[in-house]
Write a protein that holds these residues in place. Structure first.
Motif: not given
Length: 312
Positions: A22-26, A49-50, A54-58, A68-70
């Motif tokens: 699950r990814l949220w841009l806030v 591949g992590f 990640l980059e595909r979802h971003l 930045p990502v946490v």
């Protein structure tokens, strides 16, 4: 080109579980500008591949190349992307950001939050991901007992925004194993729906609350009851769920006693656990699990941003 909605993004917050992503841009206030989710959890990403996942979802979310990502959850496990070592209990929830680990990747700052470990020989325990939910409810519940249902249910004691005690119950996993890989699979209907008002669920959970030590002898009664015509196959899941949740809460009551408790989960699990906890004598405050993890991640992001030079 005009400004897009995601141009004001402050951080990308990631909850990366064993089987979910699950990814949220806030923005800095925590408002969700974009989101992306899938079943590409740790098990998928460890093979595919992590960074690529990640980059595909971003990109799908419209994130800039240097946002930045946490991350919290199983991406920080030993078998995950990069291990974020456990923090030993007792531990302040505010210390997670300072002990995050950095993944080197160009202009993008990527941090993975640590889990927490109870390093007692007589009761060893760990959690990874739930501590971020706890950080998300800390302002509302800095001290008290918190139940977090799931595959491995966690019961946690908090004192002054610090985790002091942890107990895990494999309730969700045991349900899955028994319903799919035991004789009880013949007593389960796929995708059967039920709620906490289902009479079979109510009866089972009360039996388990009253006699938790007998719950192993109660499992086979699910199959026997159907063979003898007392229940139907579409009631099997409610019966098994009632026994497992009742036994879990009875055990937690024995360990911690009753009183005020927080309940942090999805709407579905909150609705199942709430009446059982109330019946056992708990006074319950409900928290939405997704809101809690997102708030906890945002809190960590702000701490990382404020102390970037001191967090390696």
């Amino acid at each position: 080109m005009g400004e897009t909605k995601t141009d004001s993004a402050f951080y990308a917050l990631i909850d990366w579980g064993t089987s979910s992503f699950r990814l949220w841009l806030v923005d800095e206030n925590g408002s969700v500008l974009a989101q992306s989710r899938s079943d590409e959890g740790m098990m998928y990403a460890s093979e595919n591949g992590f960074l690529e996942t990640l980059e595909r979802h971003l990109a799908l979310s419209g994130a800039s190349f240097d946002l930045p990502v946490v991350i919290s959850g199983m991406a920080g496990a030993r078998q995950g992307w990069k291990e974020a070592p456990y923090i030993a209990l007792p531990s302040a929830l505010s210390g997670m950001a300072a002990q995050s680990v950095k993944v080197e990747h160009g202009a993008r700052d990527i941090r993975i939050l640590p889990g927490m470990a109870q390093k007692k020989p007589e009761s060893p325990n760990v959690m990874r991901g739930e501590e971020t939910q706890l950080a998300g409810i800390a302002n509302s519940m800095p001290t008290g007992l918190v139940c977090m249902p799931g595959t491995h249910c966690k019961w946690v004691e908090l004192k002054d925004n610090a985790v002091t005690e942890l107990t895990s119950f494999m309730t969700g996993e045991i349900f899955s194993v028994l319903s799919k890989n035991s004789i009880l699979k013949h007593a389960m209907e796929a995708n059967a729906e039920f709620d906490a008002q289902n009479p079979v669920f109510l009866r089972a959970m009360r039996q388990a609350l009253e006699e938790p030590g007998q719950v192993f002898s109660m499992f086979f009664s699910i199959r026997a009851g159907q063979l003898l015509g007392f229940e139907q196959v579409d009631e099997g899941a409610a019966h098994l769920s009632g026994l497992l949740i009742g036994a879990e809460i009875a055990a937690a009551k024995q360990i911690y006693g009753t009183g005020k408790a927080g309940l942090v989960a999805s709407d579905r699990l909150n609705a199942l656990y709430l009446p059982v906890m109330q019946e056992a004598g708990f006074t319950v405050t409900l928290f939405d699990g997704e809101d809690a993890v997102r708030t906890g991640l945002l809190t960590a992001a702000k701490q990382i941003k404020a102390h970037a030079g001191n967090i390696k």
